[in-house]
Enzyme design. Structure first.
Site, PDB file in Angstrom:
ATOM      1  N   PHE A   1      12.187   3.564   4.056  1.00 56.78           N
ATOM      2  CA  PHE A   1      12.445   2.396   4.875  1.00 56.78           C
ATOM      3  C   PHE A   1      12.257   1.111   4.093  1.00 56.78           C
ATOM      4  O   PHE A   1      12.929   0.107   4.325  1.00 56.78           O
ATOM      5  CB  PHE A   1      11.429   2.458   6.023  1.00 56.78           C
ATOM      6  CG  PHE A   1      11.451   1.315   6.982  1.00 56.78           C
ATOM      7  CD1 PHE A   1      12.219   1.387   8.135  1.00 56.78           C
ATOM      8  CD2 PHE A   1      10.681   0.191   6.765  1.00 56.78           C
ATOM      9  CE1 PHE A   1      12.218   0.354   9.042  1.00 56.78           C
ATOM     10  CE2 PHE A   1      10.684  -0.844   7.679  1.00 56.78           C
ATOM     11  CZ  PHE A   1      11.457  -0.773   8.810  1.00 56.78           C
ATOM     12  N   GLY A   2      11.347   1.119   3.166  1.00 57.96           N
ATOM     13  CA  GLY A   2      11.008  -0.092   2.424  1.00 57.96           C
ATOM     14  C   GLY A   2       9.534  -0.039   2.086  1.00 57.96           C
ATOM     15  O   GLY A   2       8.943   1.021   2.022  1.00 57.96           O
ATOM     16  N   LYS A   3       8.953  -1.204   1.897  1.00 59.86           N
ATOM     17  CA  LYS A   3       7.555  -1.213   1.491  1.00 59.86           C
ATOM     18  C   LYS A   3       6.614  -1.367   2.684  1.00 59.86           C
ATOM     19  O   LYS A   3       6.991  -1.894   3.726  1.00 59.86           O
ATOM     20  CB  LYS A   3       7.306  -2.375   0.537  1.00 59.86           C
ATOM     21  CG  LYS A   3       7.953  -2.134  -0.814  1.00 59.86           C
ATOM     22  CD  LYS A   3       7.686  -3.271  -1.767  1.00 59.86           C
ATOM     23  CE  LYS A   3       8.341  -2.947  -3.119  1.00 59.86           C
ATOM     24  NZ  LYS A   3       8.375  -4.108  -4.001  1.00 59.86           N
ATOM     25  N   VAL A   4       5.398  -0.931   2.488  1.00 60.17           N
ATOM     26  CA  VAL A   4       4.376  -1.121   3.501  1.00 60.17           C
ATOM     27  C   VAL A   4       3.267  -1.988   2.924  1.00 60.17           C
ATOM     28  O   VAL A   4       2.791  -1.745   1.807  1.00 60.17           O
ATOM     29  CB  VAL A   4       3.797   0.215   3.987  1.00 60.17           C
ATOM     30  CG1 VAL A   4       2.656  -0.022   4.959  1.00 60.17           C
ATOM     31  CG2 VAL A   4       4.879   1.033   4.653  1.00 60.17           C
TER      32      VAL A   4
ATOM     33  N   ASP B   1       5.040  18.136  13.591  1.00 60.21           N
ATOM     34  CA  ASP B   1       4.639  18.095  12.181  1.00 60.21           C
ATOM     35  C   ASP B   1       3.145  17.812  12.069  1.00 60.21           C
ATOM     36  O   ASP B   1       2.731  16.874  11.397  1.00 60.21           O
ATOM     37  CB  ASP B   1       5.472  17.063  11.423  1.00 60.21           C
ATOM     38  CG  ASP B   1       5.438  17.296   9.913  1.00 60.21           C
ATOM     39  OD1 ASP B   1       4.907  18.348   9.483  1.00 60.21           O
ATOM     40  OD2 ASP B   1       5.927  16.441   9.170  1.00 60.21           O
TER      41      ASP B   1
ATOM     42  N   LYS C   1       5.157  -2.516   8.006  1.00 62.44           N
ATOM     43  CA  LYS C   1       6.257  -1.821   7.374  1.00 62.44           C
ATOM     44  C   LYS C   1       7.450  -2.756   7.392  1.00 62.44           C
ATOM     45  O   LYS C   1       7.873  -3.194   8.458  1.00 62.44           O
ATOM     46  CB  LYS C   1       6.537  -0.557   8.187  1.00 62.44           C
ATOM     47  CG  LYS C   1       7.408   0.431   7.535  1.00 62.44           C
ATOM     48  CD  LYS C   1       7.196   1.800   8.171  1.00 62.44           C
ATOM     49  CE  LYS C   1       8.192   2.035   9.272  1.00 62.44           C
ATOM     50  NZ  LYS C   1       8.063   3.381   9.835  1.00 62.44           N
TER      51      LYS C   1
ATOM     52  N   ILE D   1       0.827  -1.209   0.000  1.00 67.01           N
ATOM     53  CA  ILE D   1       0.000   0.000   0.000  1.00 67.01           C
ATOM     54  C   ILE D   1       0.856   1.252   0.000  1.00 67.01           C
ATOM     55  O   ILE D   1       0.356   2.362   0.046  1.00 67.01           O
ATOM     56  CB  ILE D   1      -0.983   0.012   1.197  1.00 67.01           C
ATOM     57  CG1 ILE D   1      -0.251  -0.309   2.494  1.00 67.01           C
ATOM     58  CG2 ILE D   1      -2.118  -0.978   0.967  1.00 67.01           C
ATOM     59  CD1 ILE D   1      -1.167  -0.261   3.717  1.00 67.01           C
ATOM     60  N   GLY D   2       2.159   1.074  -0.076  1.00 72.65           N
ATOM     61  CA  GLY D   2       2.993   2.263  -0.158  1.00 72.65           C
ATOM     62  C   GLY D   2       4.459   1.903  -0.049  1.00 72.65           C
ATOM     63  O   GLY D   2       4.819   0.782   0.286  1.00 72.65           O
ATOM     64  N   VAL D   3       5.293   2.877  -0.403  1.00 68.93           N
ATOM     65  CA  VAL D   3       6.723   2.668  -0.363  1.00 68.93           C
ATOM     66  C   VAL D   3       7.363   3.883   0.270  1.00 68.93           C
ATOM     67  O   VAL D   3       6.982   5.009  -0.029  1.00 68.93           O
ATOM     68  CB  VAL D   3       7.287   2.493  -1.786  1.00 68.93           C
ATOM     69  CG1 VAL D   3       8.790   2.292  -1.735  1.00 68.93           C
ATOM     70  CG2 VAL D   3       6.625   1.329  -2.484  1.00 68.93           C
TER      71      VAL D   3
END
Ligand code: NAG
Ligand code: NAG
Ligand code: NAG
Ligand code: NAG
Ligand code: NAG
Ligand code: NAG
Length: 866
Positions: free
Chosen positions: A534-537, A649, A551, A529-531
């Site tokens: 750190f790597g992929k999620v 943030d 993650k 579902i995302g990159v």
């Protein structure tokens, strides 16, 4: 912002210091001949907000014609004093001030510029050079470009001029001959005699050689109270310098811990003059942390952006107020990857606890790729078998050196906003933008003092490729997907699962690799579902039905073990209904995974607008409920834990929504982190996002929870107006939502910018309450902003008002205590920090979570520290 107090206050203050220190070593008192000039002031001069007298400048200009004085037509709210900024002198042709000086003395020269609008002059047309007895201080200088680049209203510059061998200092302003109709201007000039602060520094890279600095001119680039807070000119030891917080300059995720001397420890200056640096600098410090293995695995690093092709003097201030024996802490000091000092031992240098000292190092920064940075790094030196593997620093000053030319280029603000906007539209957020922000942030940090800085590299940093596989959805992924994991050396620096397990025991769960593989269908690509850096999620299902986001660190990347560990420690201790939770982790066969709550509905922002277009879906009541949920999460961070945790943030992409539209704050905690994964280049520093940044944080560098309140105010207006916080396609005054909303509120035209789909659907009383609250959050001064608690109360009230009309369930306007359940975070004092720390102790094998959290919570502001 510069603050001055009256001479009487300064004197009083010195008297106190004298008494405290038995009057042995004088602080410096300003010589009577000091010139504090407000350019363009009328006869008699004027006092600034702190009562310091500024004299008119005209008598030093002689009878030369050609200069015009004018007052600024607008007083920026960030100017806390009218004097000297609101009046200016303009030169359409070359003009020279002549000041009387003592030929054998060194002088501070401080210049103040406020490039606002003046009658007949627009400082964005101004380019000029400035020389002091032939030494070039500025060339092709554009105050306006620099202020734009740094998002500040004014800049101050500080130089230290070597003895002139003349009884006159000629300061010559010359409009650039490259531009037609250009002019020079200046708002304030200070010329103050100073003590001999500089002698010589050891030349890095040339064993045992020193460089004589006595005869050189210097420009102050950075002056930091490491591990401490902003020190104002009146709190300085007589030289009216400003010292800033060092956090914006820290590099990497491992930022060590900050320490403060116990009340009963006196800083004993011995033979060192106190004007070198005030006691506040020496009584706070930053060290590496309590774990020797962790400390051996990283460098405590600061980075500074500088002009290449120039010499720099780095003055490091040290004082150990905890240990008193030689060989307890020994460390190496690196500057730009060269050894500046091997085996530094502070007690070895000073001979005792609480005795301060400083060391000067000179380095030439070349003109090659990556050379616009000055790196300062500390690492334990095991060679002498010290008792602890640690390193310490109390203060740092960086000066540019030259005998004839100190000028540098103007920053390039190359389309920054526009690029940012494009990225927003692409739905590609933090990972990339963060880097540029960081650079700007760092620049602004420095510039708050001296306004130097080449933001030039921003463009280069931004040339990052979009991560493959990104589906444009990265923005809503849970915590830290978008943060950066440094390629810190992982050589022999692996922590065992047993350690992790001990660390997180009872707080979060350990998953086996088998479980993770099962959850993600063996890391099937369709579950990505995302990159992030750190790597992929991956999306996954554990325990027969619980949805999670996993993650996974990229097995090829030398992902920092420290960061992994830190994140687990930090997150596993913070639990709240409105914070995204870490459920567990896995570390097995070089695989490292973090398991989070799955946030089915993504970010708050994507339900408000996409690109510049409103999504027109969320009803007002639901928006209020989301804001309230997020406010509860932040309230917990600010007050629910033992320490105040400042998110730093807050923005609509960090507010995630679960399947029931319940808002959860993400990406809190670990905020300062690392390098750009592709080129190893820098970039962390000031945390925060354009459009949301607290102006006071920029000005004073004092971070408080009110900075989050400011950002949250922007979130509130975003919820109301459903537009991007920065939209450069709009006319200038409308670009920033925060500014535009305030203007509209004042003019009473806010109705016009409200999300069209809400028109007529908001109860006017609810709206009024909401807008008043949001406006207060955007107050220029933190003290005027509401606390998260007040804010929450007001939002609940606004919701009540809305529900009364809509006839929804009556909502109790009270803060539920049970939501603020506390989980102890451990104690951050030196005693505990060093307890059980000796080398080789068996105890090191198991990390006790509460103690080790020191390193993790370097972000936290301890209550007494504020
Ligand atoms: C001084 O500045 C000039 C011009 O920028 C430069 O060429 C020279 O190398 C500098 N000298 C030192 C000692 O940095
Ligand atoms: C110092 O080393 C770091 C990491 O290896 C590198 O990224 C950086 O460019 C180096 N800096 C200089 C000035 O050589
Ligand atoms: C610390 O910095 C020095 C100099 O740049 C470098 O040689 C060393 O490898 C670094 N150590 C770690 C653990 O990063
Ligand atoms: C002067 O500064 C402007 C703006 O930063 C820049 O565009 C221009 O190239 C500079 N001119 C010179 C001669 O350096
Ligand atoms: C959403 O609401 C339903 C019904 O109240 C509840 O069963 C479920 O656990 C909720 N989901 C989350 C993620 O809280
Ligand atoms: C570590 O600290 C504990 C608690 O203060 C103490 O009982 C123990 O003896 C210490 N261990 C070492 C090796 O100093």
């Amino acid at each position: 912002m510069m603050r001055y107090s009256s001479a009487k206050d300064v004197l009083l203050c010195f008297l106190c210091v004298f008494v405290l220190l038995n009057g042995i070593h004088a602080a410096w008192t300003e010589e009577p001949g000091s010139l504090i000039l407000g350019c363009g002031l009328g006869e008699g001069g004027a006092k600034d907000a702190d009562g310091r007298q500024w004299s008119p400048d005209d008598k030093f200009l002689g009878s030369q014609g050609g200069s015009i004085t004018s007052r600024a037509s607008y007083q920026d709210p960030s100017l806390t004093s009218e004097v000297p900024y609101m009046s200016a002198r303009f030169f359409k042709s070359e003009a020279t001030y002549k000041f009387p000086v003592q030929p054998d003395k060194r002088y501070w020269l401080r210049l103040h510029f406020y490039p606002s609008l003046y009658d007949g002059f627009n400082p964005s047309d101004s380019y000029f050079s400035l020389t002091a007895n032939g030494v070039t201080l500025l060339s092709n200088f554009s105050a306006s470009t620099i202020c734009d680049a740094l998002s500040q209203a004014y800049i101050d510059r500080e130089y230290s001029l070597a003895p002139l061998n003349s009884d006159t200092l000629a300061l010559t302003f010359k409009p650039s001959d490259q531009y037609k109709g250009t002019f020079a201007f200046v708002n304030g000039i200070q010329l103050i005699q100073m003590p001999d602060l500089f002698d010589s520094g050891s030349l890095i890279g040339y064993a045992d050689q020193t460089m004589d600095v006595k005869s050189l001119n210097l420009q102050t680039m950075f002056r930091l109270n490491v591990g401490g807070q902003y020190i104002s000119p009146t709190q300085d030891s007589g030289l009216t310098r400003m010292w800033y917080d060092d956090t914006p300059y820290l590099y990497g995720a491992a930022t060590g811990v900050t320490n403060q001397a116990e009340k009963n420890v006196q800083i004993d200056y011995q033979t060192m003059p106190q004007y070198i640096a005030p006691p506040d600098v020496y009584s706070t410090s930053r060290s590496m942390g309590s774990d020797k293995d962790v400390n051996m695995g990283f460098n405590l690093t600061w980075i500074f952006q500088v002009d290449p092709n120039s010499m720099y003097l780095a003055r490091l201030h040290f004082c150990d107020y905890y240990f008193s024996k030689v060989n307890e802490i020994v460390f190496d000091i690196f500057v730009n990857n060269q050894t500046a000092q091997a085996q530094a031992d502070v007690i070895g240098w000073t001979g005792g606890k609480g005795v301060p000292t400083y060391k000067d190092y000179v380095i030439y920064v070349q003109d090659g790729p990556g050379d616009e940075m000055l790196w300062l790094a500390l690492h334990p030196a095991p060679g002498t078998k010290p008792e602890y593997y640690d390193a310490i620093l109390n203060g740092v000053e960086i000066f540019k050196l030259n005998d004839t030319d100190l000028s540098g280029p103007n920053p390039l603000l190359s389309d920054l906003l526009i690029k940012r906007q494009q990225e927003e539209e692409d739905g590609f957020t933090n990972h990339q933008i963060y880097h540029s922000q960081a650079v700007i942030g760092g620049a602004a940090g420095g510039a708050a003092g001296f306004a130097f800085m080449a933001v030039i590299c921003v463009a280069a940093y931004k040339k990052k490729k979009r991560a493959p596989g990104s589906d444009g959805h990265t923005s809503w992924l849970p915590i830290y997907l978008n943060s950066h994991f440094s390629k810190s050396s992982s050589s022999g620096n692996s922590i065992s699962s047993a350690n992790l397990f001990a660390m997180a025991q009872g707080l979060c769960r350990y998953f086996s690799l088998q479980e993770i593989k099962q959850a993600t269908n063996n890391f099937d690509e369709s579950n990505v579902i995302g990159v992030g850096g750190f790597g992929k999620v991956y999306k996954g299902v554990v325990d027969n039905g619980m949805k999670v986001a996993i993650k996974r660190s990229n097995p090829q990347s030398e992902q920092g073990v420290n960061e992994f560990q830190t994140e687990i420690e930090m997150l596993s201790k913070l639990r709240h209904k409105h914070l995204v939770s870490l459920i567990g982790f896995c570390e097995e066969n070089d695989e490292m995974c973090l398991v989070y709550d799955y946030m089915a509905l993504g970010t708050m922002r994507e339900h408000l607008y996409k690109g510049n277009k409103p999504m027109s879906t969320l009803p007002w009541k639901q928006r209020l409920e989301i804001c309230i949920g997020a406010a509860k999460g932040l309230h917990y961070l600010h007050t629910g834990a033992k320490y105040t945790i400042i998110h730093r943030d807050v923005k609509t992409t960090n507010i995630l929504l679960d399947e029931n539209w319940s808002a959860k704050v993400s990406d809190f905690g670990l905020s300062k982190t690392g390098p750009n994964m592709n080129n190893g280049h820098v970039s962390t520093v000031v945390k925060g996002s354009f459009g949301y940044l607290d102006p006071e944080y920029f000005r004073r560098q004092q971070l408080t929870e009110k900075s989050d309140v400011y950002s949250f105010g922007v979130v509130l207006f975003e919820a109301l107006c459903a537009r991007p916080v920065l939209n450069p396609n709009l006319p200038k005054e409308q670009v920033s939502l925060a500014e535009w909303a305030l203007i509209c509120k004042k003019k009473g035209t806010l109705e016009d910018i409200i999300d069209p789909c809400l028109k007529g659907k908001i109860n006017p009383e609810s709206l009024a309450k909401f807008v008043d609250t949001a406006e207060k959050c955007l107050s220029d001064h933190g003290a005027d902003r509401p606390s998260m608690n007040d804010l929450l109360w007001n939002l609940e009230f606004a919701l009540n008002l809305q529900e009364n009309v809509e006839g929804g369930s009556t909502h109790s306007a009270s803060v539920e205590k049970s939501e603020f359940e506390e989980i102890s975070l451990g104690d951050n004092n030196m005693e505990r920090h060093y307890k059980n720390l000796s080398l080789g102790s068996e105890d090191d094998l198991s990390i006790e979570s509460s103690e080790n959290s020191d390193a993790v919570f370097s972000q936290l502001v301890s209550p007494k520290g504020r």
